[in-house]
Design an enzyme around this catalytic site. Structure first.
Site, PDB file in Angstrom:
ATOM      1  N   ASN A  91      -2.373  11.673  25.353  1.00  0.00           N
ATOM      2  CA  ASN A  91      -1.269  10.735  25.114  1.00  0.00           C
ATOM      3  C   ASN A  91       0.059  11.285  24.789  1.00  0.00           C
ATOM      4  OD1 ASN A  91       0.474   8.473  24.942  1.00  0.00           O
ATOM      5  ND2 ASN A  91      -0.535   7.516  23.399  1.00  0.00           N
ATOM      6  N   GLU A 127       0.464  -2.139  10.826  1.00  0.00           N
ATOM      7  CA  GLU A 127       0.426  -3.362  11.510  1.00  0.00           C
ATOM      8  C   GLU A 127      -0.878  -4.322  10.901  1.00  0.00           C
ATOM      9  OE1 GLU A 127      -0.664  -2.085  15.552  1.00  0.00           O
ATOM     10  OE2 GLU A 127       0.970  -0.560  15.401  1.00  0.00           O
ATOM     11  N   TYR A 137     -13.237   2.663  22.072  1.00  0.00           N
ATOM     12  CA  TYR A 137     -13.084   3.637  23.378  1.00  0.00           C
ATOM     13  C   TYR A 137     -14.171   2.690  24.504  1.00  0.00           C
ATOM     14  CZ  TYR A 137     -11.063   6.970  20.339  1.00  0.00           C
ATOM     15  OH  TYR A 137     -10.530   7.702  19.423  1.00  0.00           O
ATOM     16  N   CYS A 156      -2.120   4.607  21.058  1.00  0.00           N
ATOM     17  CA  CYS A 156      -3.477   5.032  20.839  1.00  0.00           C
ATOM     18  C   CYS A 156      -4.111   5.098  19.566  1.00  0.00           C
ATOM     19  CB  CYS A 156      -3.464   6.477  21.611  1.00  0.00           C
ATOM     20  SG  CYS A 156      -2.315   7.591  20.717  1.00  0.00           S
ATOM     21  N   HIS A 157      -3.203   4.615  18.699  1.00  0.00           N
ATOM     22  CA  HIS A 157      -3.600   4.672  17.073  1.00  0.00           C
ATOM     23  C   HIS A 157      -4.481   3.242  17.187  1.00  0.00           C
ATOM     24  CE1 HIS A 157       0.172   2.656  17.202  1.00  0.00           C
ATOM     25  NE2 HIS A 157      -0.259   1.828  16.319  1.00  0.00           N
TER      26      HIS A 157
END
Length: 157
Positions: free
Chosen positions: A118, A153, A95, A126-127
């Site tokens: 979001n 990912e 953040y 945002c993950h």
């Protein structure tokens, strides 16, 4: 007159997603089956393309999305969401990193609140935002889904 439509995606490894779109752009990705009574259930070409791209993402065949997005939010939220879209697939930022990227290094908490608002989860990734200590913190879909997305990912084992 703009038509807003919705589509439920049910065969995803993270459960059900509800997509919403105007005639021009995607406006929402929500976790679970959300019924918007005022929206039509006739899937538009845009919703069908979004479903296709999300299926490719979950199959490990897509790392970025090529869809028109129209998230509704404040000017600050828009800046945060733009910064989120710059985080590459398979990487994370804190953040505090995002606060610095948008030119407000003391605004990590406000960045967290913008992440929480979001409306286009996954598409605006945002993950990929984690705590300063590397911990998985806060996610609208829950930490289990956040973990699954980051595992997909290759960020987590």
């Amino acid at each position: 007159m703009t038509t807003t439509t919705q589509l439920h995606l049910t065969d995803l490894p993270i459960g059900i997603l509800t997509l919403t779109a105007s005639d021009e752009a995607l406006t929402g990705v929500e976790f679970g089956r959300v019924e918007h009574e005022e929206l039509e259930h006739v899937p538009s070409d845009l919703l069908i393309e979004a479903a296709h791209q999300l299926s490719e993402y979950f199959a490990g065949k897509r790392q970025s999305f090529d869809l028109p997005l129209a998230p509704a939010g404040t000017q600050f939220q828009q800046r945060v969401w733009q910064a989120l879209q710059q985080i590459p697939y398979g990487e994370t930022r804190s953040y505090g990193d995002l606060a610095s990227i948008i030119g407000q290094p003391g605004a990590a908490r406000a960045v967290g609140m913008a992440n929480n608002r979001n409306p286009l989860s996954i598409l605006i990734p945002c993950h990929r935002v984690i705590g300063a200590n590397g911990a998985l913190v806060g996610y609208g879909g829950g930490l289990t889904i956040k973990r699954k997305l980051l595992e997909l990912e290759g960020v987590l084992d």
